[in-house]
Design an enzyme around this catalytic site. Structure first.
Site, PDB file in Angstrom:
ATOM      1  N   CYS A  94      44.991  42.239  49.500  1.00 36.19           N
ATOM      2  CA  CYS A  94      44.732  42.193  48.058  1.00 36.19           C
ATOM      3  C   CYS A  94      44.662  43.598  47.436  1.00 36.19           C
ATOM      4  O   CYS A  94      45.679  44.279  47.366  1.00 36.19           O
ATOM      5  CB  CYS A  94      43.462  41.388  47.813  1.00 36.19           C
ATOM      6  SG  CYS A  94      43.355  40.690  46.176  1.00 36.19           S
ATOM      7  N   ARG A 128      44.611  34.571  36.228  1.00 37.37           N
ATOM      8  CA  ARG A 128      44.575  34.866  37.653  1.00 37.37           C
ATOM      9  C   ARG A 128      45.385  33.817  38.408  1.00 37.37           C
ATOM     10  O   ARG A 128      45.435  32.660  38.010  1.00 37.37           O
ATOM     11  CB  ARG A 128      43.134  34.886  38.168  1.00 37.37           C
ATOM     12  CG  ARG A 128      42.318  36.036  37.653  1.00 37.37           C
ATOM     13  CD  ARG A 128      40.925  36.038  38.259  1.00 37.37           C
ATOM     14  NE  ARG A 128      40.914  36.507  39.652  1.00 37.37           N
ATOM     15  CZ  ARG A 128      40.912  37.788  39.986  1.00 37.37           C
ATOM     16  NH1 ARG A 128      40.945  38.725  39.070  1.00 37.37           N
ATOM     17  NH2 ARG A 128      40.880  38.148  41.256  1.00 37.37           N
ATOM     18  N   HIS A 195      43.772  35.715  51.242  1.00 40.24           N
ATOM     19  CA  HIS A 195      42.411  35.599  51.770  1.00 40.24           C
ATOM     20  C   HIS A 195      42.388  34.288  52.549  1.00 40.24           C
ATOM     21  O   HIS A 195      43.411  33.657  52.743  1.00 40.24           O
ATOM     22  CB  HIS A 195      41.400  35.534  50.631  1.00 40.24           C
ATOM     23  CG  HIS A 195      41.413  36.721  49.729  1.00 40.24           C
ATOM     24  ND1 HIS A 195      40.899  37.940  50.095  1.00 40.24           N
ATOM     25  CD2 HIS A 195      41.882  36.884  48.473  1.00 40.24           C
ATOM     26  CE1 HIS A 195      41.052  38.793  49.088  1.00 40.24           C
ATOM     27  NE2 HIS A 195      41.645  38.183  48.087  1.00 40.24           N
TER      28      HIS A 195
END
Lengths: 244, 460
Positions: A94, A128, A195
Site C-alpha cells: 500500500c 476509496r 492487505h
C-alpha cells in the site's frame, strides 16, 4: 543453521489493516521449516546494515506518515536500490508500495515525492477502492490465484509498460480500477495494495519469499508444509468473491 | 399543519412497531426511518419531552455496556428514561426508541434520555438533540473501512461540540482525548484509573494514538492499563493525563471486579479491565446527574449483562459463555479474561464479514491472538462466513493444527464446541453472528436451568 534476519521498516508508523500478519506468517513458516527467524524493527533515523538482512518488509501507513518515511528512506535509497537489483526479497504494501514510484499526488494537489525506483505514479481520488480482491499471479513460475483485501484512495498508473505487475485482476480494483494490473513485481520485490494480510492466505507467495531467502543463503528447501487450513481459507474467500 | 405532520409520523411509527412485533421482527430501525421521512423534525420534537437531561454515550468500545449501566442506575433511582438498544445507534434507531416510548400524540414525558450512538453519527445527532452530557468511552481502531481514519472521526466530534454548551465526560487515560478541553473550550469532567496490579510496562502492539495530539511527538507511557489506555506523557511538550475528577483505585479482578471510585465501593459480576472502565464511566455520569452513592452501588451490583456482553447459558450442565468480539482491543481483553479463568475450555469463534462486522477481517491479525495459548483450551472451533480466516490466524498463533476444527455453519460449530471435553465453553462471535448464536444457545440451554440472571456467576 543460520538465523534468518527480517527488517521490519517503521513498524510504529507503517502498520495498517493487520499488515504485521505477513511477518507472523513468515516467521512461523520459517520455524516450521526448521529455521530460526529474527525480526528487527527499524525506526526513523535508525542504522540498518543491509548486508545483515535477508528480507525487507514495509506495511501501509496513512498519508500523514508518508512524508516522514520518504525523508528517511531517501537517505537509504542508494543502498536499497542496489540490494533490490541484487535480488533482495522485499514486500512493500500500500503506502510503502506507492513510495517506490515517482510521486503521490494528494486530493488537494499536493505532491509527495517517491523514491523513483520505478516509473509509475499515484493520484489520490476521493472515492476509496475498498473490497475483497482476487488476482492471478505468476511470481512462482506457475499461475496461482492470490486473494486479499484492498483499501486505497490512490490510483497507481504504470508509465513503463516493461514493469511487470504483481498480478492480473480477476475481481476487484487493483492499481487503478481500469487496466486490470495490480502491484508490481521486479526481481524478488513485490509491491502491492493487498492487505488481508497477504501472505497467510496465500502460502504460495509466502513460500516464494522463503525459497528466495534460503536460496540466497545457499540452502535448498525440500520440506513441505501442510497447507490444508490456509488453502481452505483461500478457497473460501475465492468462492465468496467470485459469487458476489 | 406541523402538528398534523408529527401525529402522522407518530401513528405510522407506532403502527410499524406493532406490525413488526406481530411478525416477530426486531423493529429497531424501520419505524424511525419512515417516521423521519414523514416528519424530519420528529426527533427534535420528541426530545422536548425529556424533562431533566439527555446523555449521549459514544466511543469505540463499551458504549452499550456503559449506557445500559447509566440507564440501570437512573431507573434504580426511580427516574423514567428513554434508551435506545444496542446496534440501533444511528439516528433512525434513536428515533425509533423515542417513538416506542412515547404515546400516539407524542407528548409523554420522561425524566432522562440515555442515547448510545456511533462515533460518526455524533455530529448529526447533536443537530437534533441538546444533551447536557456527552460521554466518550475510548477511541480504538474499529471498522476503519466504514469511516476512514480514526483522526478524522475524532476531529469531527470535536468540531461538532465546539459551539455548544455540552459538558464532556472523558477518559483521562486515553491520549487521543487530551486536547478536547483546549480545542473546544467546554467544561470537561475526567474519569481515570490510578495504578493497578494489572498494569504492564510494555505495550501490546495493536494500539492507537501513539503520537501526542498537541505536538506530534511519539508519546511515552509510565504504565499501560490496557491497549493505549494508561499513564502517558509527552517528552517534548509535557502533555500528560489530565487529573481525573472520578478516580478509580484498588482494582481487584479475580474472581470478579471490585474497586473504589472516589469513596464509592464498587462490586460487579463483570470481568475484565474494559468492563471496569465501563463501570467507571457510567458511575461518573451518574454522579454528575446527582445520583446517591448507595443507589449507584446497588445498581452496579445487580446489573445483568445483555446479549453478548458475557451472557451465560447452561448447556449439558456446563457453563457456556457468549461474548461479542469486534475489534483487536476487544478480542485481546476477552482472551485475557479467559486466561484468568483457569478451567479447561472448549472455544468457539465465529467470524463474519457483513457490513456491520466490517468487511475487512484483517483486524484479527492486529489482535494478540497468541494469548489463546495460555487459555487452557481443549479444542478450538472456527465458524462463520470467514471460518477459514480465523482458523489461519489461530494456526499462526502457534496452536497445533489437530486442535483446530472448522465448522462454517454456526449451529454445527456450536454443537461441536459444546460437545468438547472442556469444563466450560466460550462462544466468541462478531456482531452479525451474535444473535444467531444466541438463538442456538437459547434452544440448547437446559430447560430446567434457572432464570438467566441466576446462573450468571463466572467463577465461584
Amino acid at each position: 543453521m543460520g538465523e534468518i534476519k527480517i527488517a521490519h521498516m517503521y513498524p510504529d508508523l507503517m502498520n495498517l489493516y493487520g499488515d504485521r500478519g505477513n511477518l507472523i506468517c513468515l516467521s512461523q513458516r520459517l520455524k516450521w521449516y526448521g529455521f530460526n527467524c529474527k525480526i528487527t524493527p527499524v525506526s526513523l533515523g535508525e542504522d540498518l546494515d543491509f548486508n545483515d538482512i535477508d528480507f525487507i518488509f514495509m506495511g501501509g501507513g496513512s498519508d500523514r506518515e508518508q512524508d516522514l518515511i520518504y525523508r528517511d528512506l531517501w537517505k537509504r535509497a542508494d543502498r536499497l536500490w542496489i540490494e533490490i537489483e541484487e535480488g533482495m526479497p522485499m514486500l512493500a504494501i500500500c503506502g510503502a508500495y506507492q513510495l517506490l514510484g515517482k510521486y503521490y499526488q494528494a486530493l488537494d494537489g499536493k505532491i509527495m515525492q517517491g523514491l523513483s525506483f520505478f516509473d509509475f505514479y499515484t493520484e489520490g481520488e476521493e472515492k476509496r477502492l475498498i473490497g475483497n480482491i482476487i488476482l492471478e499471479a505468476e511470481v512462482t513460475g506457475e499461475k496461482v490465484t492470490v486473494v486479499g483485501f484492498e483499501n486505497h484512495g490512490g490510483r497507481t498508473y504504470l508509465n513503463d509498460s516493461a514493469i511487470e505487475p504483481f498480478g492480473k485482476v480477476i475481481k476487484g480494483y487493483g492499481n487503478n480500477g481500469y487496466d486490470k494490473t495490480e502491484g508490481i513485481f521486479y526481481k524478488n520485490l513485490i509491491g502491492t495494495y493487498l492487505h488481508g494480510p497477504l501472505l497467510p492466505k496465500n502460502p504460495d507467495i509466502a513460500d516464494f519469499f522463503i525459497k528466495v531467502i534460503l536460496m540466497r543463503k545457499g540452502i535448498k528447501l525440500d520440506k513441505k508444509l501442510d497447507n490444508t487450513i490456509e488453502n481452505f481459507a483461500h478457497e473460501q474467500v475465492k468462492k465468496m468473491i467470485l459469487a458476489g | 399543519m406541523r402538528g398534523l405532520r408529527k401525529i402522522t409520523a407518530m401513528l405510522t411509527g407506532k403502527i410499524l412497531l406493532l406490525l413488526m412485533k406481530v411478525l416477530g421482527r426486531q423493529g429497531t430501525v424501520l419505524p424511525g426511518k419512515i417516521a423521519r421521512r414523514i416528519d424530519p423534525d420528529i426527533l427534535k420534537k420528541l426530545a422536548k419531552n425529556i424533562t431533566e437531561e439527555i446523555i449521549v454515550v459514544t466511543g469505540t468500545n463499551g458504549k452499550t455496556t456503559t449506557s445500559n449501566m447509566i440507564a440501570q442506575i437512573l431507573t434504580e433511582e426511580g427516574y423514567s428514561i428513554i434508551h435506545n438498544r444496542a446496534g440501533a445507534n444511528m439516528l433512525t434507531g434513536i428515533t425509533t426508541a423515542f417513538i416506542a416510548g412515547s404515546d400516539f400524540t407524542g407528548r409523554r414525558r420522561y425524566h432522562y434520555a440515555v442515547l448510545e450512538t456511533d462515533e460518526a453519527n455524533v455530529p448529526l445527532l447533536l443537530r437534533e438533540v441538546k444533551p447536557r452530557l456527552l460521554l466518550i468511552t475510548n477511541f480504538f481502531r474499529d471498522q476503519l473501512d466504514r469511516y476512514g481514519e480514526l483522526d478524522y472521526t475524532v476531529k469531527m466530534i470535536k468540531d461538532a461540540v465546539r459551539e455548544s454548551s455540552i459538558e464532556l465526560v472523558l477518559n483521562a487515560d486515553d491520549p487521543l482525548m487530551a486536547d478536547f478541553e483546549r480545542y473546544t473550550g467546554l467544561c470537561v469532567w475526567y474519569y481515570g484509573f490510578d495504578d493497578t496490579d494489572y498494569d504492564t510496562l510494555v505495550s501490546s502492539e495493536s494500539r492507537e494514538g501513539r503520537y501526542c495530539v498537541f505536538c506530534g511527538n511519539e508519546i511515552s507511557y509510565r504504565r499501560y492499563h490496557y491497549a493505549q489506555l494508561g499513564s502517558f506523557y509527552c517528552n517534548k511538550c509535557g502533555n500528560h493525563n489530565p487529573e481525573p475528577n472520578f478516580l478509580a483505585r484498588d482494582l481487584v479482578m479475580n474472581p470478579h471486579l471490585r474497586f473504589k471510585i472516589n469513596n464509592i465501593e464498587i462490586e460487579s459480576y463483570y470481568q475484565g479491565f474494559y468492563n471496569a472502565y465501563n463501570i467507571l464511566a457510567a458511575v461518573s455520569a451518574a454522579k454528575l446527574l446527582g445520583v446517591e452513592n448507595e443507589t449507584i452501588r446497588k445498581a452496579i451490583k445487580s446489573y445483568i449483562p445483555r446479549a453478548g456482553r458475557m451472557e451465560v447459558f447452561n448447556i449439558n450442565g456446563k457453563e457456556t459463555i457468549l461474548i461479542l468480539v469486534k475489534n483487536p482491543a476487544g478480542l485481546n481483553q476477552t482472551l485475557t479474561a479467559m486466561k484468568h479463568d483457569k478451567r479447561r475450555k472448549n472455544i468457539f469463534l465465529a467470524l463474519n464479514d457483513n457490513a456491520a462486522d466490517g468487511r475487512d477481517v484483517s483486524w484479527i491479525w492486529d489482535a494478540d491472538v497468541e494469548i489463546i495459548n495460555e487459555t487452557n483450551y481443549e479444542r478450538i472451533v472456527c465458524s462463520g462466513k470467514r471460518s477459514g480466516d480465523i482458523a489461519v490466524r489461530i494456526k499462526y498463533s502457534g496452536v497445533s493444527e489437530n486442535t483446530i476444527l472448522i465448522k462454517t455453519p454456526l449451529k454445527e460449530g456450536i454443537e461441536a464446541a459444546c460437545s468438547g471435553e472442556g469444563e466450560t465453553t466460550y462462544i466468541l462471535s462478531t456482531y452479525t453472528a451474535l444473535f444467531p448464536c444466541r438463538k442456538i444457545l437459547r434452544r440448547m440451554h437446559h430447560k430446567k436451568a434457572s432464570k438467566e440472571g441466576e446462573v450468571f456467576r463466572l467463577t465461584e
